[in-house]
Structures are given as C-alpha cells and as structure tokens.
Design an enzyme around this catalytic site. Structure first.
Site, PDB file in Angstrom:
ATOM      1  N   HIS A   1       0.752  -1.308   0.100  1.00 47.65           N
ATOM      2  CA  HIS A   1       0.155   0.093   0.119  1.00 47.65           C
ATOM      3  C   HIS A   1       0.976   1.279  -0.092  1.00 47.65           C
ATOM      4  CE1 HIS A   1      -4.205  -1.460   1.385  1.00 47.65           C
ATOM      5  NE2 HIS A   1      -3.702  -2.355   0.683  1.00 47.65           N
TER       6      HIS A   1
ATOM      7  N   TYR B   1      -9.426   5.241   8.086  1.00 46.26           N
ATOM      8  CA  TYR B   1      -9.496   5.572   9.545  1.00 46.26           C
ATOM      9  C   TYR B   1     -10.479   6.571   9.727  1.00 46.26           C
ATOM     10  CZ  TYR B   1      -4.853   3.005  10.260  1.00 46.26           C
ATOM     11  OH  TYR B   1      -4.045   2.057  10.406  1.00 46.26           O
TER      12      TYR B   1
ATOM     13  N   PRO C   1      -4.225  -0.550  19.084  1.00 47.09           N
ATOM     14  CA  PRO C   1      -3.836  -1.084  17.472  1.00 47.09           C
ATOM     15  C   PRO C   1      -4.054   0.117  16.652  1.00 47.09           C
ATOM     16  CG  PRO C   1      -6.274  -1.575  18.463  1.00 47.09           C
ATOM     17  CD  PRO C   1      -5.470  -0.964  19.548  1.00 47.09           C
TER      18      PRO C   1
ATOM     19  N   LYS D   1       1.193  -0.754  15.262  1.00 48.50           N
ATOM     20  CA  LYS D   1       2.660  -0.920  15.524  1.00 48.50           C
ATOM     21  C   LYS D   1       3.005  -2.021  16.537  1.00 48.50           C
ATOM     22  CE  LYS D   1       3.879   2.654  13.677  1.00 48.50           C
ATOM     23  NZ  LYS D   1       4.252   2.167  12.102  1.00 48.50           N
TER      24      LYS D   1
ATOM     25  N   TYR E   1       3.926   6.123  10.250  1.00 48.26           N
ATOM     26  CA  TYR E   1       3.114   4.934   9.902  1.00 48.26           C
ATOM     27  C   TYR E   1       4.045   3.961   9.080  1.00 48.26           C
ATOM     28  CZ  TYR E   1      -1.275   2.748   8.628  1.00 48.26           C
ATOM     29  OH  TYR E   1      -2.169   1.697   8.460  1.00 48.26           O
TER      30      TYR E   1
HETATM   31  C1  PHB Z   1      -6.166  -4.713  10.882  1.00 42.56           C
HETATM   32  O1  PHB Z   1      -5.966  -4.787   9.578  1.00 42.56           O
HETATM   33  O2  PHB Z   1      -6.096  -5.566  11.543  1.00 42.56           O
HETATM   34  C2  PHB Z   1      -5.493  -3.281  11.084  1.00 42.56           C
HETATM   35  C3  PHB Z   1      -4.893  -2.465  10.648  1.00 42.56           C
HETATM   36  C4  PHB Z   1      -4.431  -1.192  10.884  1.00 42.56           C
HETATM   37  C5  PHB Z   1      -4.457  -0.841  12.086  1.00 42.56           C
HETATM   38  C6  PHB Z   1      -5.197  -1.825  13.038  1.00 42.56           C
HETATM   39  C7  PHB Z   1      -5.324  -3.031  12.607  1.00 42.56           C
HETATM   40  O3  PHB Z   1      -4.149   0.371  12.550  1.00 42.56           O
END
Ligand code: PHB
Ligand code: APR
Length: 389
Positions: A72, A200, A292, A296, A384
């Site tokens: 990505h 997000y 989460p 990280k 990130y």
């Molecule tokens: C996930 O795909 O489970 C996932 C992706 C990004 C995050 C947290 C979880 O920030």
C-alpha cells in the site's frame, strides 16, 4: 537440555528471534505455553512496516508474503467534514505491506520447521532461574515431566501476561501505563474490502477502521464501550454501525456478509523499563503494549528482535558484549516513538466519554491540518511506515 538462547513464547517475537539467531549459527529453544493451532487462531493487526518486511525476508520467511501481501502506498482519514489521503510513497518514499499477523506467524513456524529449530508446545510451569548469574536456566513441565534447560541468555517473548517481565525484581522495574476508556469490536468477513486503501474514520458516534487481508477477506473495527459484550453485537448491528461511521460513498457500495470472527479488545499503552535485567532480555508485548491504532504491535516486536539479534551476533561472533549492554536503551528509544505515534493516532481519532466541544474542535483541527500541510502528512507517513531501526 542446553542451548545458547532460551526463548520464552512462540508468538511472532519469539519465532522471528529464533529464526534469525539460528540462521546466524546461534542455537535456541523456544518454549510455548499453547499448541501451535491455538497460537495460529489468534487474529491481530495486518500492516507491516517495510523494516519488518525486510526482516521476514532475511529470516527466509518472506515467500508467501511476497506473493500474497498487498503493498500500500497510502491510507485515508475521514471525518464528517473531510476525507484526507496520506500518500506514504510521495511523502517519505516508503510503503507498507498489508499481510495478516496470523499469516506471518504461520510462515515463521514453517521456516522454523524447515531449518529444524526446536519449538516446544504445551509447556507449563515455566520458571526463569539465576538470571543475574553467568549460568541462568529455565525449568518447565512438558507431558507431565519436569525439565531443565541450561542457557547463556533468556529472551522473554511471552507477551503481556507471560512470566518473563515479572521475573525482573519489582524494585528494578518502572512501568508506564495508559488505559483508554473504550474498546475495539473487530469483525473478519469473507467480503471484498470496502476500499483499496485503509480508512481511519473519526465520527461523532466513534472511531471506525476499514482494513483488509486480501481481495476477498476484509477486517473492520468500530470503537465500542468497554462494557459492551460481543454477544450484544449481531452482524447486522455491526454492519449498520460501521456504515454510519464510514464515509457515505464507501458505506453505500460496500459488501457485507457473515462474520467469521468477532471480538472486542481493550486499548492500552504500556511500557516496562528496563528491557534487560542480568541475562534476561524482553522483546515484544512482554515489555510493551500499544493501542492498535496505527498497527505498531508486531512491528515493535520486530524492531526489538532486530536490536537483540544484532547484539547477540556481536557477542557470539565478535566477542563484543556492548550491544547486549545497550539493548534496553536502543530498543526503548524506538518503543517510545511508536508509543507516542499510536497514542496520538488514538487521541486524534476516537470519541472520549468526557470529550467536550473544545476537544472535538482540536480533533477537527488536526485533520484539517493533515489536509492542508505537506509537512504534517510527512510526519504521519514516516511514523506509519516505520521510523528507522
Ligand atoms: C488490521 O487490519 O487488523 C489493522 C490495520 C490497521 C490498524 C489496526 C488493525 O491500525
Ligand atoms: N510460558 C510459555 N509461553 C508463554 C507464557 C509462558 N508462561 N506466557 C505466554 N506465552 C506465550 C503465549 O502463548 C504467546 O504465544 O507467549 C506468546 C506471546 O506472543 P504474543 O502475545 O503474540 O506477543 P509477541 O510475540 O510479543 O507479539 C507482539 O504480536 O501477538 C501480537 O499483540 C501482539 O501485536 C503484538 C505482537
């Protein structure tokens, strides 16, 4: 039994450490409390920093990831006011790999099998002994028989609830913690992802995240009250709430279906210092937990492993103990940066129970700044995609 490095815990941290040490000619034994199937049934985040990708390749565990992982270049942030795309590649020249942690763990087990590494499962009563001497040893029980493993060093990779961290005397340990007043309800479903990139979403009803594993498998999360129970959330209720929080254009077209996994996880930031005591070295969740938001957890475990493998190689292959001496400080400096990033992402994107109008405006301003400032996007992108080791 005797080995050079006894590794407690066969999660991603323990397995990656074992794999990299073995490939450098340093012997290990991994002691895991659960069965392999149990470890592989745990579903966790799915975004790998490029440094983690390169470590998995170096470990000889990257083939399936190279084939099935999705690279990505960016991700999206939405609110009722705006939708902002952060282009990692354009901002900082780096990318991330979307590939589930469960698959990473499976690949590491396969790689351990391929080199004939020793990974013992269903091990109980693990006790770490004489860690502050030159001859530590680990006692444990397997198949009802008490065993003793002598070693040069112990690596504590046994997660937040393991025995390693509490083996460091309480008066030596300093713990830092923030518990967030909400949880994440996560759903995995056999449906195509809602969008090509992760979204997000900051929404008045609470945070939401649209993520994925592959072209036909999606992963979604919504912020929920800590008192909520998974049983209270039917699939229909979950999809309806998720759609309210995602941008309307995405919600209208997204495909829903039965959940194949549904669970609620609390959010916590936690660090225990130091990460080394005597001949014990902590790696991963044994020493720290991140919320989460920003994915990280696994990436931090990998960076700890990076520092520890470098230090062990220096010690065993070069007779130089300096890397072991500085391991805790080296690992912690990066840990605190990831703590800061995941805390700031969590703070920027969630609804807090006592949030007032001022704090809401602060979140809106953060997102507005992200939209207008290239410098702000660069800051997000470099964190990130992962700060350098
Ligand atoms: C996930 O795909 O489970 C996932 C992706 C990004 C995050 C947290 C979880 O920030
Ligand atoms: N003895 C042996 N093994 C133990 C013990 C014990 N007393 N206690 C825990 N374990 C095992 C657990 O069963 C688990 O398989 O240690 C392993 C720790 O694995 P994780 O909790 O996955 O932690 P870590 O390897 O540090 O991974 C870090 O991966 O799992 C995620 O949330 C985690 O994202 C984080 C990252």
């Amino acid at each position: 039994m005797k080995t050079q490095v006894a590794i407690i815990g066969g999660g991603p941290a323990g397995l990656l450490l074992s794999q990299l040490l073995n490939r450098s000619g340093i012997s290990t034994v991994v002691l895991e409390r659960k069965s392999r199937d149990y470890v592989l049934s745990r579903i966790r985040a799915g975004v790998l920093e490029w440094g983690t990708v390169e470590m998995l390749r170096e470990a000889g565990a990257g083939d399936r990831m190279n084939r099935d992982g999705i690279v990505h270049d960016g991700c999206l942030f939405s609110s009722s006011e705006r939708m902002v795309r952060v282009d990692f590649k354009e901002s900082c020249g780096r990318q991330v790999m979307v590939y589930g942690q469960t698959e990473v763990t499976r690949d590491l087990y396969d790689a351990q099998d391929a080199i004939g590494a020793t990974v013992l499962h269903d091990v109980s009563d693990v006790v770490l002994n004489d860690l502050d001497s030159d001859a530590p040893y680990v006692t444990y029980t397997v198949d009802g028989v008490a065993q003793r493993l002598e070693c040069d060093y112990v690596a504590g990779c046994d997660g937040f609830h393991g025995v390693s961290r509490p083996s460091i005397p309480a008066d030596v340990r300093q713990e830092y913690e923030k518990v967030y007043p909400f949880g994440w309800l996560g759903v995995l479903s056999n449906t195509p992802p809602a969008a090509e990139e992760l979204i997000y979403a900051n929404h008045p009803r609470g945070f939401a995240l649209a993520s994925m594993r592959n072209a036909t498998l999606s992963r979604y999360y919504i912020q929920v009250d800590l008192a909520d129970k998974v049983e209270d959330w039917s699939d229909d209720a979950f999809w309806a709430e998720l759609k309210r929080r995602l941008p309307p254009s995405v919600a209208e077209t997204m495909v829903t279906g039965p959940s194949i996994e549904k669970s609620i996880a609390p959010l916590r930031s936690f660090v225990s210092e130091p990460m080394r005591w005597g001949r014990l070295f902590l790696c991963g969740d044994a020493a720290h937990i991140v919320p989460p938001t920003g994915a990280k957890g696994l990436n931090l475990a990998a960076s700890d492993v990076h520092y520890l493998v470098a230090a062990m190689k220096k010690a065993y292959l070069g007779g130089d103990l300096s890397g072991l001496e500085t391991y805790s400080a080296d690992a912690l400096s990066r840990v605190w940066q990831a703590m800061r990033f995941s805390w700031s992402m969590t703070t920027m994107l969630h609804r807090f129970p006592d949030q007032n109008a001022f704090e809401q405006r602060m979140q809106d301003s953060e997102l507005a700044y992200l939209e207008t400032s290239e410098a702000r996007r660069l800051v997000l992108a470099e964190n990130y995609t992962g700060l350098p080791f």
